[in-house]
Design an enzyme around this catalytic site. Structure first.
Site, PDB file in Angstrom:
ATOM      1  N   LYS A  79       0.865  -1.176   0.000  1.00 10.26           N
ATOM      2  CA  LYS A  79       0.000   0.000   0.000  1.00 10.26           C
ATOM      3  C   LYS A  79       0.904   1.229   0.000  1.00 10.26           C
ATOM      4  O   LYS A  79       1.925   1.258   0.700  1.00 10.26           O
ATOM      5  CB  LYS A  79      -0.896  -0.027   1.244  1.00 10.26           C
ATOM      6  CG  LYS A  79      -1.910   1.116   1.316  1.00 10.26           C
ATOM      7  CD  LYS A  79      -2.861   0.952   2.508  1.00 10.26           C
ATOM      8  CE  LYS A  79      -3.922   2.048   2.552  1.00 10.26           C
ATOM      9  NZ  LYS A  79      -4.829   1.897   3.715  1.00 10.26           N
ATOM     10  N   SER A 154      -9.819   2.096   2.576  1.00 11.09           N
ATOM     11  CA  SER A 154      -8.875   2.832   1.764  1.00 11.09           C
ATOM     12  C   SER A 154      -7.844   1.945   1.052  1.00 11.09           C
ATOM     13  O   SER A 154      -7.231   2.391   0.076  1.00 11.09           O
ATOM     14  CB  SER A 154      -8.125   3.852   2.624  1.00 11.09           C
ATOM     15  OG  SER A 154      -7.330   3.199   3.587  1.00 11.09           O
ATOM     16  N   SER A 178     -10.165  -0.338   6.757  1.00 10.46           N
ATOM     17  CA  SER A 178      -9.525  -0.252   5.439  1.00 10.46           C
ATOM     18  C   SER A 178      -8.823  -1.500   4.939  1.00 10.46           C
ATOM     19  O   SER A 178      -8.405  -1.531   3.781  1.00 10.46           O
ATOM     20  CB  SER A 178      -8.537   0.910   5.406  1.00 10.46           C
ATOM     21  OG  SER A 178      -9.251   2.096   5.215  1.00 10.46           O
TER      22      SER A 178
HETATM   23  N1  GLN Z   1     -13.504   4.505   5.913  1.00 11.67           N
HETATM   24  C1  GLN Z   1     -12.868   4.877   7.145  1.00 11.67           C
HETATM   25  C2  GLN Z   1     -12.389   6.310   7.067  1.00 11.67           C
HETATM   26  O1  GLN Z   1     -12.608   6.914   6.083  1.00 11.67           O
HETATM   27  C3  GLN Z   1     -11.746   3.949   7.499  1.00 11.67           C
HETATM   28  C4  GLN Z   1     -10.516   4.197   6.717  1.00 11.67           C
HETATM   29  C5  GLN Z   1      -9.330   3.395   7.191  1.00 11.67           C
HETATM   30  O2  GLN Z   1      -9.473   2.367   7.854  1.00 11.67           O
HETATM   31  N2  GLN Z   1      -8.158   3.886   6.884  1.00 11.67           N
HETATM   32  O3  GLN Z   1     -11.807   6.844   7.957  1.00 11.67           O
END
Ligand code: GLN
Length: 492
Positions: A79, A154, A178
């Site tokens: 990532k 994400s 995410s």
């Molecule tokens: N969708 C969540 C957010 O926007 C989680 C994102 C994540 O786990 N990085 O914060």
């Protein structure tokens, strides 16, 4: 061989050990696939073919000299939130376009030490804020199961790359879902470890008390191989825990599903917005686990309604603090012709950050400001503790807790949900991060549009082996995790 991308991590390890193929052949195979197929999937922000081939040759040389480990010569992609020395690390943001880190994240360094070959860096929502990967400066990644849909976020690039067989496994990070939600949307297995299990050093910070790296792969077995690399104490991360690291691969058969008590939170299955197909597939998977000997126990998690508001105060608050370092002075994007220092700060940040990141910085700064700190931030911290206690109480009577990973399958690209609608989609994943618990997503079937559905299993602290083991046994008895999207069947 034309089908090297069909092999599991264990098969890749064995094939390399038995000299059925070399790391160079394997790496070239993946690079060819990426060059052809990623034009549609758009899972990579950066592909590193030259470096990958140098690493592959080094792995082959090491193997000939008798120095190979289990994973020596196996490709991986990271990532784009993990810093990589000499390779651009963007975190999906314009503000870090052209940022080249002077050091490797611990997770990346551990991968290199294990002999993994780096294929490149994977797309993500900007600074990991989002649930679709559309919040990336580098454009949206598509879902390999249906290119009109998002891969989730994400860690959407990580999920899409593995689901399209453009990497055998990948790293992801999970601050509020995410790893689990994109794994769910793309039909993969993904593990969010206990907070402190995997080093955050060199992992660009979103919300430091919630962020945790973990593996994304086709199966629990594949995830176990990567967990063996990623897990462990790191003196460079003061929140990483000095706790014995399991051998996750060796432990895959250690937990029996027979007699396993699975908690079913009443509140979770009555959530408005839980899609019928998702509910049905999750219930079928629980029935399967019951057939394998598990007992389903109804439990209460009374704090369910407070997950979204609590997370969406704490995460932005921490983000607003963490993101102060991007000021246009030290590194990253700088605006053209600033008239003075204030102008440099303001324009570098408003031109460099995307809309969602700016929204979070504003919310977080507000929640932390003098007059509102007690009413919002301190209150949210108190509720966070209650959420944790709710789980600890549940774990007195059950071994693991089952839930969907997300209320729906993958959204359409450009669905244009309001921020609040988008945040509500995180209902099943956020609490795990607020409590610091481990949780895993496993694919358990498809909805009527042939989009994958995921089951989430939440464990008590440090129960990663148990979660991997339970999913492994489910996967021995089912074949959802072996199903591939049409695009993954394509040959390069
Ligand atoms: N969708 C969540 C957010 O926007 C989680 C994102 C994540 O786990 N990085 O914060």
């Amino acid at each position: 061989m034309t089908d090297l991308h069909r092999l599991s991590i264990r098969e890749l390890s064995e094939g390399l050990a038995n000299a059925q193929f070399s790391s160079r052949e394997l790496t070239e195979h993946y690079l060819k696939r990426i060059a052809k197929i990623d034009v549609q999937v758009k899972s990579y922000v950066t592909v590193t073919p030259e470096l990958a081939l140098v690493e592959a040759d080094a792995a082959d040389t090491l193997r000939k000299a008798g120095g190979a480990n289990v994973l020596t010569g196996v490709p991986i992609a990271h990532k784009d939130i993990f810093c990589t020395q000499g390779i651009k690390t963007t975190a999906g943001s314009k503000i870090l376009d052209n940022f080249i880190s002077p050091y490797d994240a611990t997770v990346v360094a551990k991968g290199k030490a294990a002999g993994l070959v780096t294929l490149g860096k994977l797309n993500m929502d900007e600074f990991a804020m989002g649930s679709t990967s559309e919040n990336s400066y580098y454009g949206a990644t598509t879902n390999p199961w249906n290119s009109d849909h998002v891969p989730g976020g994400s860690s959407g690039g990580s999920a899409a790359a593995v689901a399209a067989d453009l990497a055998p496994f990948a790293t992801g990070t999970d601050t509020g879902g995410s790893i689990r939600q994109p794994a769910s949307f793309c039909g993969l297995t993904g593990l969010k470890p206990t907070y402190g299990r995997v080093s955050r050093f060199g992992m660009i910070a979103y919300a430091s008390s919630l962020d945790q790296g973990g593996p994304m792969a086709r199966s629990a077995e594949d995830c176990a191989y990567l967990m063996n690399v990623m897990a462990g104490h790191d003196a460079k991360d003061s929140t990483s825990m000095n706790q014995t690291v399991d051998n996750y691969v060796a432990n895959l058969n250690d937990t029996s599903v027979k007699g396993l008590r699975i908690g079913i939170p009443k509140q979770y299955f009555n959530v408005a917005g839980l899609a019928e197909d998702v509910k049905a597939r999750v219930e079928e998977s629980l029935k399967k686990l019951e057939d394998l000997g598990a007992t389903l126990v109804e439990i209460d998690l009374n704090m369910t309604e407070s997950y979204v508001p609590t997370y969406y105060l704490i995460a932005p608050a921490e983000a607003s603090s963490n993101l102060q370092r991007f000021d246009g002075v030290r590194y990253g994007y700088r605006c053209e012709n600033p008239v003075d220092l204030m102008d440099l700060y303001k324009r570098s940040r408003s031109e460099g950050f995307g809309a969602e990141v700016q929204r979070r910085i504003l919310i977080g700064t507000y929640a932390l400001s003098a007059g509102y700190y007690d009413a919002y931030y301190v209150k949210a911290q108190k509720v966070r503790r209650l959420i944790q206690q709710d789980f600890l109480k549940a774990f007195e009577s059950v071994d693991v807790i089952a839930a969907p990973s997300a209320p729906t399958t993958a959204y359409k690209i450009g669905a244009d949900l309001t921020p609040v609608e988008m945040y509500l989609g995180d209902i099943y994943t956020l609490a795990v991060n607020l409590a610091g618990l481990p949780a895993i997503n496993a694919p358990v079937g498809f909805d009527q549009n042939n989009l994958p559905v995921g089951l989430q299993l939440i464990g008590n602290y440090w129960s990663e082996s148990q979660l991997l083991s339970v999913v492994h046994q489910y996967q021995q008895a089912t074949d959802w995790h072996t199903q591939r999207a049409a695009i993954a069947e394509e040959n390069a």
